[in-house]
Design a protein around this motif. Sequence first.
Motif, mmCIF file in Angstrom:
data_model
loop_
_atom_site.group_PDB
_atom_site.id
_atom_site.type_symbol
_atom_site.label_atom_id
_atom_site.label_comp_id
_atom_site.label_asym_id
_atom_site.label_seq_id
_atom_site.Cartn_x
_atom_site.Cartn_y
_atom_site.Cartn_z
ATOM 1 N N VAL A 142 0.915 -0.862 0.169
ATOM 2 C CA VAL A 142 -0.432 0.213 -0.305
ATOM 3 C C VAL A 142 0.297 1.351 -0.063
ATOM 4 O O VAL A 142 -0.072 2.367 -0.410
ATOM 5 N N GLU A 143 1.894 0.895 0.429
ATOM 6 C CA GLU A 143 2.475 2.560 0.608
ATOM 7 C C GLU A 143 4.962 1.595 0.125
ATOM 8 O O GLU A 143 4.729 0.447 0.673
ATOM 9 N N PHE A 144 5.041 2.499 -0.710
ATOM 10 C CA PHE A 144 6.509 2.260 -1.153
ATOM 11 C C PHE A 144 7.724 3.174 -1.868
ATOM 12 O O PHE A 144 7.053 3.729 -2.912
ATOM 13 N N LEU A 145 8.036 3.860 -0.443
ATOM 14 C CA LEU A 145 8.653 4.670 -1.252
ATOM 15 C C LEU A 145 9.670 4.902 -1.405
ATOM 16 O O LEU A 145 10.700 4.206 -1.429
ATOM 17 N N ASP A 146 10.377 5.537 -3.088
ATOM 18 C CA ASP A 146 11.146 5.628 -3.641
ATOM 19 C C ASP A 146 11.606 6.958 -4.011
ATOM 20 O O ASP A 146 10.446 8.190 -3.552
ATOM 21 N N ALA A 147 12.604 7.585 -4.347
ATOM 22 C CA ALA A 147 13.012 8.448 -4.572
ATOM 23 C C ALA A 147 13.016 8.973 -6.395
ATOM 24 O O ALA A 147 13.504 8.155 -7.094
ATOM 25 N N SER A 148 12.273 10.500 -7.119
ATOM 26 C CA SER A 148 12.662 10.139 -8.896
ATOM 27 C C SER A 148 13.908 10.610 -8.659
ATOM 28 O O SER A 148 14.560 11.064 -8.042
ATOM 29 N N PRO A 149 14.487 10.578 -10.497
ATOM 30 C CA PRO A 149 15.883 11.232 -10.385
ATOM 31 C C PRO A 149 16.371 12.522 -10.139
ATOM 32 O O PRO A 149 16.984 13.064 -9.301
ATOM 33 N N THR A 150 14.560 13.494 -9.449
ATOM 34 C CA THR A 150 15.531 14.912 -8.970
ATOM 35 C C THR A 150 15.353 14.868 -7.203
ATOM 36 O O THR A 150 14.988 15.453 -6.917
ATOM 37 N N GLY A 151 15.250 13.158 -7.110
ATOM 38 C CA GLY A 151 15.103 13.868 -5.387
ATOM 39 C C GLY A 151 13.621 13.485 -5.429
ATOM 40 O O GLY A 151 13.571 13.602 -3.859
ATOM 41 N N GLU A 152 12.826 14.230 -6.145
ATOM 42 C CA GLU A 152 11.460 14.306 -5.267
ATOM 43 C C GLU A 152 10.804 12.521 -4.545
ATOM 44 O O GLU A 152 10.773 11.389 -5.370
ATOM 45 N N VAL A 153 10.278 12.574 -3.423
ATOM 46 C CA VAL A 153 9.745 11.016 -2.576
ATOM 47 C C VAL A 153 8.300 10.799 -3.159
ATOM 48 O O VAL A 153 7.120 11.329 -3.232
#
Length: 745
Positions: free
Chosen positions: A611-622
């Motif tokens: 239900v949640e899997f937090l990761d960061a985009s190449p720009t650093g946005e979670v």
Amino acid sequence: MNTLHHKLGLISAAVLSAIVSSTVQANETEQPIVENKSKLERIEVTARRTVENLQEVPVSLVSLGATEMAEKGITVITDIQQYVPNTTLQVSRGSNSTLTAYIRGIGQQDPLWGYEPGVGIYIDDIYMARPQGAVLDIFDVERVEVLRGPQGTLYGKNTIGGAVKYVTKEMSGDAEFAASATVGNYGRKDIKLSGQLPIIEDKLYIGAAIANLTRDGFGKFRNNDEDNYHKDVFASRLKIAFRPTEDLSFKFSYDNTQDDSNAKGGYRMSPSRLTGQQPYDNVYDSDISVPVEGMVELSGMSLIIDWDLSDALSFKSVTAKREGDTLASIDFDNTALKSFDVPGIFDDEQFTQEFQLSYRVNGLSAVGGVYYYDGDACGTFDVQLEVLGQILGAPGLTSENGGCTNTESLSAYGQTSFDLDDHWSMTLGARYTSDEKSADGYKYTFYQTAFPGDVDKGLAMAINPDNTFANDESWTHFSPRVGVEYKPNDNLMYYASYTNGFKSGGFNMRADIGADPSADQPYDPEIVDTIELGFKSEPTVDLRVNAAIFSSDYSDMQVTVQRAVSEGQFVARVLNAGEAKIKGLEFESIYAATDNLNINLSIGYIDAEFVEFLDASPTGEVINKADQYVVSNTPDWSINLGANYSFVADIGDFVVNTSLAYRGDSHMYETPSAIDQKAYTLVNAGVTFYHSDGHWTAALKVNNVLDKEYRVAGYNFAPTLSLEEVLVGYYGDPQTVAFTLGYQF
């Protein structure tokens, strides 16, 4: 497929409802209670740290006894997954004796040192902290119990998925001797010897068991003609029991296992980019560019003191020490080129001490105590990229990670079950745990091809100096359990429970401080909250039906992610990035259709999703990527249908055993890939003969009768610094045929 799963779920729910309804109706007619309730064997377990009838324990569990396992052809602990719903016990990728264990969708994906398991493995109540060497062979064993769901109250941290208890054979005090020899295809030759002898009658006994287990490979390393999937294990066990009085006993145990099996090579599922090597016809064939020799040595000793202070009160002390050493090499790309080789050495040791008090009178039972654990886990592994090094004009390029993790844990626990009236009872339990963990590690890169410990540190530090870290952290956690049980009569029990468990936090032993300055920060524990509803019943004298449904909230999941720290550079981090919802059911039944025929059916179903899997985009946005991830090592359906038929002849008894084990689609990692395994069914069959003199036995077993190919592990890496794509699978055993002859007195 989702529609099919939904329909099957509705069908299963209807079946469970019908069983409950028929059982209730049977009880409403107030059937007379038969003294010998059924033709079925009474099964005793120690799931709640005391000996009880399995049907009286309000926990979802399965117990397999020594005779049952022998008749089913179970020779190693990973075979048990076929007979226990919602359970995965498999050999970890690239290893022979490292265990990947998942129960109800919770376990440990990565067997790196310092990481904690999600399923606890116990040998005679002694906790095994590391998965290396946990693929235990079945010998000199009384039973194996699998407890599903969090066991945080009585078993502590790192049992959030459940626990597997390997219970060795108790000494009877009589002179005994047993021997067996097994021969089979692929050059299998096993010898097992065990015995016990009274030194002082009714006071002092000594027992021992040894097992020498060998087998040629299922395949070959094509480039050097060495065996692949080879087995060479020698295991021994010594026991001494001293009972100075009827109320006091001392039990000393020592065990040692030496596994000299070859390194295991994976099957390349795609052509090599560097050599052009095509996938071989045999999935057990491979190539290798690391030494084939491997070694895992485990040993342990324990002293258990049991003291009956009165008819109701007893004291137990369990003191134990275990240690292990591993030398292993994995050729990730499985070519003859040294393009992606990872040799490693690992060593660990642990000391545990538990003091326990048990109290039992009519209508009340209680157990409580304190538990101390002190363990060190150390390791070093090298990533050898010789091809890349040569491109750069050097003999080779190696990246080495190493370090140690120390854990001290102290906990106090208690659990009590008490009657409210003639039908209702309650279970209350809690455990308080304090964990302290310290870690130190390093990562060096150097221009040479070397094995762990064989490093030019000066050259390495010139490339990336001061790439070391040291840190420590502590956590505390309170794990409660609340349950209620209702018994309309002696043949039926309903139960409901809430249980909390946690898996310890830790440090990333792949930390690269030079590239990622925050890599020394700890990750926090995982938490699981589970609600379970179930019943255990023997509605007729020849039928046993047990079932449970559960719902688990799995939070702060420790997830390994790849994070960009600069242009084109990624590092591995362990984050508390995941939350999952896991729901499911378990159903087990055995029916004595006639005096000679038993039929058993077990069904497991799991609906698990992030239900949640937090990761960061190449720009650093979670961002939340839950819809891109799946729960690994967890098939939606696990079903076993088996039959056991016995008949008597003039010379003895024959028992014929057959089973069909179905496992649904399963993902190897949290991201779907080509190495995932589709649903498959295994068929096993065998016949066991017991001579009328009571001494001789013989058995013919055929496992995987249809010779089904199925993956149990793998690697899936896109081309990076190794320049090679890695799409590799590791497979379960092919069809095996074995004949065993045994003698005992």
